[in-house]
Design a protein around this motif. Structure first.
Motif, short mmCIF file in Angstrom:
data_model
loop_
_atom_site.label_atom_id
_atom_site.label_comp_id
_atom_site.label_asym_id
_atom_site.label_seq_id
_atom_site.Cartn_x
_atom_site.Cartn_y
_atom_site.Cartn_z
N THR A 140 0.84 -1.20 0.00
CA THR A 140 0.00 0.00 0.00
C THR A 140 0.87 1.25 0.00
N ARG A 141 0.26 2.38 -0.33
CA ARG A 141 0.96 3.65 -0.28
C ARG A 141 1.42 3.95 1.16
N GLY A 142 0.71 3.37 2.12
CA GLY A 142 1.12 3.49 3.51
C GLY A 142 0.31 4.49 4.30
N ILE A 143 0.81 4.82 5.47
CA ILE A 143 0.13 5.72 6.40
C ILE A 143 0.23 7.17 5.90
N GLY A 144 -0.91 7.83 5.85
CA GLY A 144 -0.94 9.23 5.43
C GLY A 144 -2.08 9.97 6.11
N ASN A 145 -2.36 11.17 5.64
CA ASN A 145 -3.50 11.89 6.23
C ASN A 145 -4.78 11.45 5.54
N LEU A 146 -5.89 12.08 5.87
CA LEU A 146 -7.18 11.66 5.34
C LEU A 146 -7.48 12.22 3.96
N GLY A 147 -6.55 12.98 3.40
CA GLY A 147 -6.72 13.46 2.03
C GLY A 147 -6.28 12.42 1.02
N VAL A 148 -6.68 12.61 -0.23
CA VAL A 148 -6.37 11.63 -1.26
C VAL A 148 -4.96 11.79 -1.82
N ASN A 149 -4.32 12.93 -1.58
CA ASN A 149 -3.00 13.21 -2.15
C ASN A 149 -1.98 12.13 -1.76
N PRO A 150 -1.43 11.39 -2.75
CA PRO A 150 -0.50 10.29 -2.43
C PRO A 150 0.81 10.77 -1.83
N TRP A 151 1.17 12.03 -2.05
CA TRP A 151 2.45 12.52 -1.53
C TRP A 151 2.36 12.90 -0.06
N LYS A 152 1.17 12.77 0.53
CA LYS A 152 1.02 13.04 1.96
C LYS A 152 1.13 11.76 2.79
N CYS A 153 1.68 10.70 2.19
CA CYS A 153 1.90 9.44 2.91
C CYS A 153 3.35 9.34 3.35
N VAL A 154 3.58 8.66 4.47
CA VAL A 154 4.92 8.59 5.06
C VAL A 154 5.80 7.62 4.30
N ALA A 155 5.40 6.36 4.24
CA ALA A 155 6.20 5.31 3.60
C ALA A 155 5.29 4.10 3.42
#
Length: 361
Positions: A140-155
């Motif tokens: 998965t793209r991993g842990i991020g915020n609740l927005g859809v932006n994929p670049w807001k995910c950690v790892a």
């Protein structure tokens, strides 16, 4: 009642179900299972502190902030284990990695490490006696915020489930199954969601199954926008027939269909047996019906499954499918050849050699 039956089936598989999990460690956000004393802690190539380990089902957990859960922003595979051999593991790993590249998700492990992780999971799940199982690796793209932006995910998060799967009753492999056709819901093409990226977004397929639920059919064919057959919701479809002394094997081309690895095995088996093998972009539903046409679906989970009726119309004689039987035997023989599978009891040297070899397909 159906929900109770599903729950019972899930519980029946618990004894041989284990999960490998890997994710970035963020205090207060990463699930508590990653605090377990048995997990490994390390720093990945991006400088993130990661933890990974092997878990029983009730001890595993994903973050509610994981983008795979929130948005289907993930890629997966399905892999079969037969006779303690993982079928086409190298090819599945390569396709998994290629799907991740298409989504711009970078693996925290090398291909060889993924192979070793999966094989170790198989050993833990099957023990010394278990022979068969089913693997579901997910990135998965991993842990991020609740927005859809994929670049807001950690790892990224990686998890692999080893369990069992049985899509159809055993008797269906002799009798065949009924298949419906979805006409309102059409298959996505590469302009919308490329079917050859195995993402966790299967809503297109789910909608097709919901459309045909009233028919009671086990599977559903999906059509292209132009009305040609693409594939089934979870399987590829084939038709075999004999004309003028020549055997022919046809299936829809890959523009709208996943290039399945079991599909590739069947195509290889057909060529070895001297079939005229055709991948056709313009197959109509009527091309799959008639008493002279042996129709079957293929997939990692189902293997090779005969089709008895399509939208209520009969295919070949249910008790007489000589071409299908030939293909099934050749596929089984192919899968036992060196290079097509890896024994889960292999040591690290053998596993690395296997991953370094060229695909046989």
């Amino acid at each position: 009642m159906n929900g109770l039956k599903v729950a019972d089936a899930l519980r029946a598989n618990l004894r041989q179900t284990r999960i490998f999990m890997s994710m970035p460690y963020i205090e207060g956000i990463t699930p508590r299972c990653m605090r377990d004393e048995h997990v490994r802690e390390w720093v990945d190539g991006e400088g993130f502190l990661r933890r990974d380990g092997y878990f029983e089902v009730e001890d595993a957990g994903l973050s509610p902030f994981d983008h795979g859960n929130l948005y289907g922003d993930a890629v997966f595979e399905g892999i079969r284990i037969d006779n303690r051999r993982v079928l086409l593991l190298r090819e599945h790993i390569d396709r998994w990695v290629n799907s991740a590249v298409r989504l711009g998700i970078e693996f925290p492990y090398r291909r060889e490490e993924l192979c070793e992780i999966i094989v170790e999971l198989c050993r833990r799940s099957l023990g010394s006696e278990g022979q068969s199982g089913y693997l579901r690796p997910v990135l998965t793209r991993g842990i991020g915020n609740l927005g859809v932006n994929p670049w807001k995910c950690v790892a990224p998060t990686v998890y692999v489930i080893c369990s069992a799967i049985a899509l159809y009753p055993k008797e269906s492999y002799e009798q065949g199954i009924d298949v419906a056709i979805a006409r309102d819901i059409r298959r996505n093409d590469a302009h919308h969601l490329d079917p050859n990226i195995k993402t966790n977004n299967y809503l297109n397929n789910v909608f097709a199954l919901l459309e045909t639920r009233h028919t009671g059919a086990y599977e559903t064919l999906m059509l292209t926008r132009e009305g040609y057959v693409a594939e089934a919701t979870a399987d590829n479809i084939f038709v075999a027939c004999e004309r003028g002394g020549r055997r022919e094997l046809r299936c829809p081309a890959s523009r709208y269909a996943l290039v399945g690895l079991t599909r590739a095995l069947i195509l290889a088996a057909g060529r070895r047996l001297g079939f005229d093998v055709v991948e056709d972009e313009k197959m109509l539903p009527t091309d799959f019906v008639g008493f002279d046409r042996e129709v079957f679906i293929t997939g990692t989970a189902c293997g090779l499954m005969p089709v008895r009726r399509i939208d209520g119309i009969e295919t070949a004689d249910h008790g007489h499918r000589p071409l299908l039987d030939m293909l099934r035997k050749e596929m089984a023989r192919l899968s036992t050849e060196p290079g097509f599978a890896i024994d889960i009891d292999s040591d690290e040297v053998v596993l690395r050699q296997y991953m370094a070899e060229t695909t046989p397909l």
